[in-house]
Design a protein around this motif. Structure first.
Motif, PDB file in Angstrom:
ATOM      1  N   GLY A  69      -9.370  14.881  -3.808  1.00  0.00           N
ATOM      2  CA  GLY A  69      -8.338  14.906  -2.908  1.00  0.00           C
ATOM      3  C   GLY A  69      -9.376  16.098  -1.425  1.00  0.00           C
ATOM      4  O   GLY A  69     -10.845  17.055  -1.786  1.00  0.00           O
ATOM      5  N   THR A  70      -9.113  15.888  -0.227  1.00  0.00           N
ATOM      6  CA  THR A  70      -9.783  16.994   0.544  1.00  0.00           C
ATOM      7  C   THR A  70      -9.205  18.124   0.469  1.00  0.00           C
ATOM      8  O   THR A  70      -7.930  18.755   0.062  1.00  0.00           O
ATOM      9  CB  THR A  70      -8.930  16.641   2.107  1.00  0.00           C
ATOM     10  N   PRO A  71     -10.493  18.875   0.713  1.00  0.00           N
ATOM     11  CA  PRO A  71     -10.035  21.080   0.152  1.00  0.00           C
ATOM     12  C   PRO A  71      -8.998  21.686   1.429  1.00  0.00           C
ATOM     13  O   PRO A  71      -9.717  20.908   2.754  1.00  0.00           O
ATOM     14  CB  PRO A  71     -11.361  21.418  -0.067  1.00  0.00           C
ATOM     15  N   TYR A  72      -8.323  22.040   0.656  1.00  0.00           N
ATOM     16  CA  TYR A  72      -7.440  23.064   2.208  1.00  0.00           C
ATOM     17  C   TYR A  72      -7.585  24.702   1.667  1.00  0.00           C
ATOM     18  O   TYR A  72      -7.626  24.731  -0.012  1.00  0.00           O
ATOM     19  CB  TYR A  72      -5.289  22.529   2.120  1.00  0.00           C
ATOM     20  N   TYR A  73      -7.571  25.441   2.271  1.00  0.00           N
ATOM     21  CA  TYR A  73      -8.645  26.907   2.273  1.00  0.00           C
ATOM     22  C   TYR A  73      -7.374  27.628   2.767  1.00  0.00           C
ATOM     23  O   TYR A  73      -6.844  27.655   3.711  1.00  0.00           O
ATOM     24  CB  TYR A  73      -9.547  26.766   3.165  1.00  0.00           C
ATOM     25  N   MET A  74      -7.703  28.636   1.542  1.00  0.00           N
ATOM     26  CA  MET A  74      -6.766  30.163   2.462  1.00  0.00           C
ATOM     27  C   MET A  74      -7.352  30.977   2.891  1.00  0.00           C
ATOM     28  O   MET A  74      -8.693  31.138   1.572  1.00  0.00           O
ATOM     29  CB  MET A  74      -6.002  30.053   0.982  1.00  0.00           C
ATOM     30  N   THR A  75      -7.598  32.185   3.363  1.00  0.00           N
ATOM     31  CA  THR A  75      -8.129  32.812   4.059  1.00  0.00           C
ATOM     32  C   THR A  75      -7.189  34.070   4.075  1.00  0.00           C
ATOM     33  O   THR A  75      -5.543  34.416   4.916  1.00  0.00           O
ATOM     34  CB  THR A  75      -9.276  32.498   5.463  1.00  0.00           C
ATOM     35  N   ILE A  76      -7.338  35.176   3.797  1.00  0.00           N
ATOM     36  CA  ILE A  76      -6.547  36.420   3.328  1.00  0.00           C
ATOM     37  C   ILE A  76      -7.124  38.199   3.968  1.00  0.00           C
ATOM     38  O   ILE A  76      -8.337  38.375   3.761  1.00  0.00           O
ATOM     39  CB  ILE A  76      -5.710  36.565   2.364  1.00  0.00           C
ATOM     40  N   THR A  77      -7.229  37.942   5.035  1.00  0.00           N
ATOM     41  CA  THR A  77      -7.770  39.584   5.907  1.00  0.00           C
ATOM     42  C   THR A  77      -6.649  40.373   5.948  1.00  0.00           C
ATOM     43  O   THR A  77      -5.224  40.217   6.376  1.00  0.00           O
ATOM     44  CB  THR A  77      -8.137  39.185   7.240  1.00  0.00           C
ATOM     45  N   GLU A  86       0.654  -1.218   0.331  1.00  0.00           N
ATOM     46  CA  GLU A  86      -0.005  -0.116  -0.302  1.00  0.00           C
ATOM     47  C   GLU A  86       0.912   1.055  -0.364  1.00  0.00           C
ATOM     48  O   GLU A  86       1.925   1.692   0.804  1.00  0.00           O
ATOM     49  CB  GLU A  86      -0.876   0.046   1.422  1.00  0.00           C
ATOM     50  N   THR A  87      -0.391   1.877  -0.736  1.00  0.00           N
ATOM     51  CA  THR A  87       1.126   3.579  -1.022  1.00  0.00           C
ATOM     52  C   THR A  87       0.298   4.986  -0.671  1.00  0.00           C
ATOM     53  O   THR A  87      -0.770   4.851  -0.172  1.00  0.00           O
ATOM     54  CB  THR A  87       1.139   3.849  -1.852  1.00  0.00           C
ATOM     55  N   SER A  88       0.609   5.731   0.688  1.00  0.00           N
ATOM     56  CA  SER A  88      -0.354   6.591   1.134  1.00  0.00           C
ATOM     57  C   SER A  88       0.697   7.527   1.082  1.00  0.00           C
ATOM     58  O   SER A  88       1.838   7.846   1.836  1.00  0.00           O
ATOM     59  CB  SER A  88      -0.853   5.802   2.550  1.00  0.00           C
ATOM     60  N   TYR A  89      -0.263   9.065   0.880  1.00  0.00           N
ATOM     61  CA  TYR A  89       0.565  10.271   1.424  1.00  0.00           C
ATOM     62  C   TYR A  89      -0.698  11.176   2.708  1.00  0.00           C
ATOM     63  O   TYR A  89      -1.385  11.456   3.221  1.00  0.00           O
ATOM     64  CB  TYR A  89       0.129  11.075   0.051  1.00  0.00           C
ATOM     65  N   SER A 119      -5.197  14.500  -1.447  1.00  0.00           N
ATOM     66  CA  SER A 119      -5.869  12.736  -1.315  1.00  0.00           C
ATOM     67  C   SER A 119      -4.639  11.848  -0.961  1.00  0.00           C
ATOM     68  O   SER A 119      -3.517  12.212  -0.774  1.00  0.00           O
ATOM     69  CB  SER A 119      -5.962  12.728  -2.469  1.00  0.00           C
ATOM     70  N   ASN A 120      -4.988  11.325   0.183  1.00  0.00           N
ATOM     71  CA  ASN A 120      -4.228  10.189   0.818  1.00  0.00           C
ATOM     72  C   ASN A 120      -4.032   8.742  -0.116  1.00  0.00           C
ATOM     73  O   ASN A 120      -2.862   8.462   0.896  1.00  0.00           O
ATOM     74  CB  ASN A 120      -5.610   9.477   2.172  1.00  0.00           C
ATOM     75  N   ARG A 121      -4.188   8.764  -1.134  1.00  0.00           N
ATOM     76  CA  ARG A 121      -3.801   7.840  -2.129  1.00  0.00           C
ATOM     77  C   ARG A 121      -3.404   8.633  -2.925  1.00  0.00           C
ATOM     78  O   ARG A 121      -2.247   7.734  -3.806  1.00  0.00           O
ATOM     79  CB  ARG A 121      -4.871   7.139  -1.999  1.00  0.00           C
ATOM     80  N   LEU A 122      -3.373   9.968  -3.840  1.00  0.00           N
ATOM     81  CA  LEU A 122      -2.820  10.781  -4.249  1.00  0.00           C
ATOM     82  C   LEU A 122      -1.631  11.300  -4.088  1.00  0.00           C
ATOM     83  O   LEU A 122      -0.782  11.931  -4.591  1.00  0.00           O
ATOM     84  CB  LEU A 122      -3.906  10.923  -5.884  1.00  0.00           C
ATOM     85  N   GLY A 123      -1.606  12.107  -3.473  1.00  0.00           N
ATOM     86  CA  GLY A 123      -1.381  13.451  -2.963  1.00  0.00           C
ATOM     87  C   GLY A 123      -1.784  14.962  -3.160  1.00  0.00           C
ATOM     88  O   GLY A 123      -3.016  14.475  -3.149  1.00  0.00           O
ATOM     89  N   LEU A 124      -0.881  15.284  -3.672  1.00  0.00           N
ATOM     90  CA  LEU A 124      -1.145  16.934  -3.601  1.00  0.00           C
ATOM     91  C   LEU A 124      -1.816  16.528  -5.020  1.00  0.00           C
ATOM     92  O   LEU A 124      -1.459  15.918  -6.432  1.00  0.00           O
ATOM     93  CB  LEU A 124      -0.234  17.923  -3.998  1.00  0.00           C
TER      94      LEU A 124
END
Length: 358
Positions: free
Chosen positions: A264-272, A82-85, A251-256
């Motif tokens: 993949g799970t979203p990662y968010y950017m906030t600029i204030t 198994e390969t994970s990231y 993604s834990n299976r594919l990486g970035l």
């Protein structure tokens, strides 16, 4: 005399003609450098480079994985590779890029201006006058830690075990060897071994050798894990405040993966923008507003990286495009040999000094 170079975009199909300098929005690309009017230069805006450390974990099952529960009473030992990231680190580095909306011209005539030496970047951003340009702080490139050499567990197996008639028999004999090592280790620690060492240093060495051999043999049942960490980068140049804007997906299976890839799970950017930068006032008469040097006054914004409801990191980054442009009086450049250094990242004044008047 300083004034913003603005040109009107010529209609399609018209012959190329000389455009007049107008006080209206720039619509054609200007070329930085010396012109008949003086020196044309740009100010920068601030981009941000995200440095993401991605760990790739590769699990390889051991040769005796199917016998782990039978001989060592180990349950749920994984049987397939198994390969994970995973995302294990993140930092940001700001850097300057040319802001094509901030193109200015300074007339190099009169007084000390005649001999002023102005330094531009390769893309025409003003960096210094009568001084050396500041060098941006370079981030040390990521270098993965050296990986320990993986041992071959078979080197610890006696010859008669290696020629055993079946894999099951080899697994049984290997398990017996592991139990023997555990018993010997316990006897050394309790002081009951027949060949007790003479001092503590020798005892620690003997125990370390037993642990190393036992770990190698156990890997034939439990498998091995290899970790490789690489750095991947993303670049953004925000123009306004944003709230929970998807920066990337992971993604834990594919990486970035791309931010539009729903695997993949979203990662968010906030600029204030805290709006703490106030417009500074200089003693420049209204009738002299076209004489001088335009520079940036940046604002320090809060940049947040989050995933779901969890804030992962927060950075404070000075950004030129969230501040404003101000005019510095030209008289200082005419009367004195003035030394000026601008930040290559934000275009703000980092150093300003003048030689005494001769």
């Amino acid at each position: 005399m300083i004034k913003i170079f603005r040109r009107i975009l010529l209609a399609a199909g018209m012959a190329l003609a000389t455009a007049s300098v107008q006080a209206q929005p720039q619509s054609v690309r200007m070329t930085a450098g010396r012109t008949a009017e003086g020196l044309v230069y740009f100010l920068p805006k601030t981009a941000v480079r995200f440095h993401l450390l991605v760990e790739k974990k590769t699990y390889t099952p051991g040769d005796f994985a199917q016998y782990a529960e039978k001989y060592l009473h180990l349950q749920q030992v994984q049987q397939e590779q198994e390969t994970s990231y995973s995302l294990v680190g993140y930092t940001v580095t700001p850097f300057g890029v040319r802001d094509t909306s901030k193109c200015y011209s300074v007339r190099m005539k009169g007084g000390k201006c005649e001999t002023a030496e102005m330094k531009l970047s390769d893309d025409g951003v003003l960096l210094a006058i009568n001084d050396k340009p500041l060098q941006p702080r370079l981030r040390a490139p990521f270098k993965a830690a050296p990986r320990a050499a993986q041992q071959d567990p078979r080197r610890y197996l006696p010859a008669e075990m290696l020629i055993a008639g079946s894999t099951a028999k080899m697994a049984e004999l290997t398990a017996q060897l592991i139990y023997e090592l555990q018993e010997r280790r316990l006897m050394l620690i309790s002081g009951e071994a027949e060949d007790m060492p003479e001092n503590e240093d020798q005892l620690r060495l003997m125990i370390a050798e037993i642990d190393q051999e036992r770990e190698a043999l156990m890997s034939m049942f439990t498998g091995t894990i290899r970790r490789d960490t690489t750095e991947q980068t993303l670049t953004v140049c925000p123009e306004r405040e944003v709230s929970n804007d998807v920066l990337f997906r992971f993604s834990n299976r594919l990486g970035l993966v791309d931010k539009d890839d729903l695997s993949g799970t979203p990662y968010y950017m906030t600029i204030t923008d805290p709006h703490k930068t106030t417009r500074q006032k200089y003693d420049t008469p209204e009738n002299k507003r076209q004489e001088g040097l335009y520079v940036n006054v940046p604002t320090t914004v809060n940049l947040t990286l989050s995933s779901g409801n969890h804030q992962l990191a927060q950075f404070q980054v000075p950004m030129a495009q969230f501040g404003f442009v101000t005019l510095r009086d030209a008289s200082l450049f005419k009367r004195y040999v003035t030394h000026l250094q601008l930040s290559p990242v934000t275009g703000t004044i980092e150093r300003l000094s003048a030689d005494s008047e001769e």
